[in-house]
Design a protein around this motif. Structure first.
Motif, PDB file in Angstrom:
ATOM      1  N   VAL A  79       1.181  -1.352  -0.287  1.00  0.00           N
ATOM      2  CA  VAL A  79      -0.637  -0.058   0.295  1.00  0.00           C
ATOM      3  C   VAL A  79       0.806   1.129  -0.215  1.00  0.00           C
ATOM      4  O   VAL A  79       1.882   1.377   0.890  1.00  0.00           O
ATOM      5  CB  VAL A  79      -0.771  -0.034   1.164  1.00  0.00           C
ATOM      6  N   ILE A  80       0.951   2.007  -0.971  1.00  0.00           N
ATOM      7  CA  ILE A  80       1.407   2.978  -1.570  1.00  0.00           C
ATOM      8  C   ILE A  80       0.541   4.774  -0.877  1.00  0.00           C
ATOM      9  O   ILE A  80      -0.620   4.801  -2.398  1.00  0.00           O
ATOM     10  CB  ILE A  80       1.991   3.052  -2.510  1.00  0.00           C
ATOM     11  N   ASP A  98       8.301  -5.320 -10.185  1.00  0.00           N
ATOM     12  CA  ASP A  98       9.178  -6.319  -9.469  1.00  0.00           C
ATOM     13  C   ASP A  98       8.352  -7.443  -8.665  1.00  0.00           C
ATOM     14  O   ASP A  98       8.451  -8.346  -8.224  1.00  0.00           O
ATOM     15  CB  ASP A  98       9.868  -5.841  -8.193  1.00  0.00           C
ATOM     16  N   GLY A  99       6.881  -7.248  -9.606  1.00  0.00           N
ATOM     17  CA  GLY A  99       6.013  -8.545  -8.993  1.00  0.00           C
ATOM     18  C   GLY A  99       5.531  -7.979  -8.050  1.00  0.00           C
ATOM     19  O   GLY A  99       4.206  -9.319  -7.617  1.00  0.00           O
ATOM     20  N   TRP A 100       5.321  -6.679  -7.965  1.00  0.00           N
ATOM     21  CA  TRP A 100       3.979  -6.829  -6.631  1.00  0.00           C
ATOM     22  C   TRP A 100       3.043  -6.680  -6.801  1.00  0.00           C
ATOM     23  O   TRP A 100       2.261  -5.918  -8.296  1.00  0.00           O
ATOM     24  CB  TRP A 100       4.251  -5.671  -5.641  1.00  0.00           C
ATOM     25  N   GLN A 101       1.184  -6.975  -5.867  1.00  0.00           N
ATOM     26  CA  GLN A 101       1.025  -5.912  -6.197  1.00  0.00           C
ATOM     27  C   GLN A 101       0.457  -5.169  -5.358  1.00  0.00           C
ATOM     28  O   GLN A 101       0.875  -4.530  -4.398  1.00  0.00           O
ATOM     29  CB  GLN A 101      -0.906  -6.908  -5.353  1.00  0.00           C
ATOM     30  N   VAL A 102      -0.473  -3.780  -5.824  1.00  0.00           N
ATOM     31  CA  VAL A 102       0.468  -2.364  -5.049  1.00  0.00           C
ATOM     32  C   VAL A 102      -1.341  -2.169  -5.527  1.00  0.00           C
ATOM     33  O   VAL A 102      -2.340  -1.866  -6.296  1.00  0.00           O
ATOM     34  CB  VAL A 102       1.212  -1.475  -6.130  1.00  0.00           C
ATOM     35  N   ASP A 122      -5.391  -6.896 -12.706  1.00  0.00           N
ATOM     36  CA  ASP A 122      -5.085  -8.246 -11.853  1.00  0.00           C
ATOM     37  C   ASP A 122      -3.899  -7.599 -10.546  1.00  0.00           C
ATOM     38  O   ASP A 122      -4.181  -8.037  -9.899  1.00  0.00           O
ATOM     39  CB  ASP A 122      -4.448  -9.001 -12.267  1.00  0.00           C
ATOM     40  N   HIS A 123      -3.226  -6.277 -11.061  1.00  0.00           N
ATOM     41  CA  HIS A 123      -2.072  -6.889  -9.754  1.00  0.00           C
ATOM     42  C   HIS A 123      -2.097  -5.026  -8.935  1.00  0.00           C
ATOM     43  O   HIS A 123      -1.628  -4.349  -7.988  1.00  0.00           O
ATOM     44  CB  HIS A 123      -0.902  -6.005 -10.350  1.00  0.00           C
ATOM     45  N   PHE A 124      -3.219  -4.085  -9.268  1.00  0.00           N
ATOM     46  CA  PHE A 124      -2.895  -2.570  -9.218  1.00  0.00           C
ATOM     47  C   PHE A 124      -4.985  -2.058  -8.799  1.00  0.00           C
ATOM     48  O   PHE A 124      -5.172  -2.157  -9.619  1.00  0.00           O
ATOM     49  CB  PHE A 124      -2.688  -2.057 -10.138  1.00  0.00           C
ATOM     50  N   ILE A 125      -5.264  -1.065  -7.281  1.00  0.00           N
ATOM     51  CA  ILE A 125      -5.628  -0.817  -6.972  1.00  0.00           C
ATOM     52  C   ILE A 125      -5.290   0.670  -6.701  1.00  0.00           C
ATOM     53  O   ILE A 125      -4.431   0.785  -6.056  1.00  0.00           O
ATOM     54  CB  ILE A 125      -6.024  -1.466  -5.832  1.00  0.00           C
ATOM     55  N   TRP A 126      -6.252   1.406  -7.617  1.00  0.00           N
ATOM     56  CA  TRP A 126      -6.552   2.148  -7.033  1.00  0.00           C
ATOM     57  C   TRP A 126      -7.818   2.830  -6.748  1.00  0.00           C
ATOM     58  O   TRP A 126      -9.028   2.487  -7.229  1.00  0.00           O
ATOM     59  CB  TRP A 126      -5.860   3.997  -7.897  1.00  0.00           C
TER      60      TRP A 126
END
Length: 315
Positions: A79-80, A98-102, A122-126
């Motif tokens: 979480v950023i 680098d393969g993270w879900q963010v 599938d890997h990014f939420i905003w």
């Protein structure tokens, strides 16, 4: 609440020609809590000084979803805060690579956010979240945990500094905004994420601070107080969360280019570079490198520390 931009990167902002003018390290968005009572009073000593983690309290806050063994996806989740531009955006990009879900949030979606949502659904939420809305922050964290199965890393990057101004002319509203954005918000995010991490084997919290917490400058007294508070919060939280395998560190960046420093004159940039032992300003990649080091296995025995990345300007 209308007010300052959210995802401002922590860059040192310097205005004015005088020697005392602050290179104001500005981070992205955060939030503050005013602490009433005796400032210097130490909290009561805990029996045997054991950092026993308090039991999770069920109250008005949305309870963190429990991470169930076997249900987590293999990718790590970060979480950023303030991840739509500046340092936050760079961290999003590098973690995704680098393969993270963010997961990140801001008040509105820019082109970077829209493109990333479309390319990496599938890997990014905003989500659209106001930094000073603590209930919305907790809801955001819990929705991320449900979607990705847990949270492994929080980077409290977002903060605000509307402008530099002398303390005697700073309005009460501005004081409240800085406290709410730069101290209370990261505290709320840390609490929500730590509750998730405590149920899934641990994690890491990195709070982006400012060189203003280390050295005093004119025009940023309240901002400096929020960042110094964040550093103290990091150290105490590391003590408390260590037994849960949650590491907590603070990163103090020096002056680097960001949206907050676009109006700094070339003359002031040259002055800052002359006062920096390495003779130059930082590149945002160098600040990101330090954040990602603290998030990596290479720093697995580092917690409760303040890492200053400023080219030596505060030494």
């Amino acid at each position: 609440m209308s007010g300052p931009q959210e995802e401002t990167a922590h860059a040192a902002v310097v205005s004015g020609p005088t020697e005392e003018t602050a290179p104001t390290a500005v981070a992205g968005e955060q939030e503050t809590t005013a602490v009433a009572g005796e400032q210097g009073a130490a909290p009561a000593a805990v029996a045997d000084e054991r950092e026993t983690a308090p039991a999770a309290v069920a109250d008005e806050r949305e309870s963190a979803p429990a991470a169930v063994a076997g249900e987590r996806e293999t990718a790590r989740t970060a979480v950023i805060s303030g991840g739509s531009r500046g340092l936050g955006r760079l961290l999003v990009e590098r973690l995704l690579a680098d393969g993270w879900q963010v997961a990140t949030f801001s008040r509105s979606a820019n082109d970077f956010v829209k493109d990333t949502v479309a390319e990496r659904p599938d890997h990014f939420i905003w989500e659209s979240v106001d930094l000073v809305d603590r209930k919305a922050l907790r809801t955001f964290v819990n929705s991320v945990a449900r979607r990705f199965g847990g949270i492994d890393l929080l980077v409290n990057n977002a903060a605000v500094l509307n402008r530099q101004e002398l303390f005697l002319t700073t309005s009460s509203r501005q004081v409240d905004t800085l406290l709410a954005s730069n101290l209370a918000a990261p505290i709320a995010l840390a609490q929500a994420c730590a509750r998730v991490m405590s149920g899934s084997g641990g994690g890491q919290i990195i709070n982006v601070s400012s060189i203003n917490a280390v050295r005093g400058y004119r025009g940023v007294a309240v901002y400096s107080a929020t960042k110094a508070g964040l550093d103290g919060f990091s150290r105490s939280l590391a003590r408390e969360l260590g037994p849960l395998n949650i590491r907590v560190n603070s990163l103090v960046p020096g002056f680097f280019d960001s949206d907050m420093t676009t109006e700094v004159t070339e003359q002031n940039r040259e002055r800052i570079a002359r006062r920096t032992p390495l003779g130059r300003l930082a590149d945002v990649e160098e600040i990101a490198n330090a954040v990602l080091f603290l998030a990596s296995p290479q720093s697995s025995f580092i917690t409760g520390q303040t890492l200053v990345v400023d080219g030596g300007i505060t030494c």
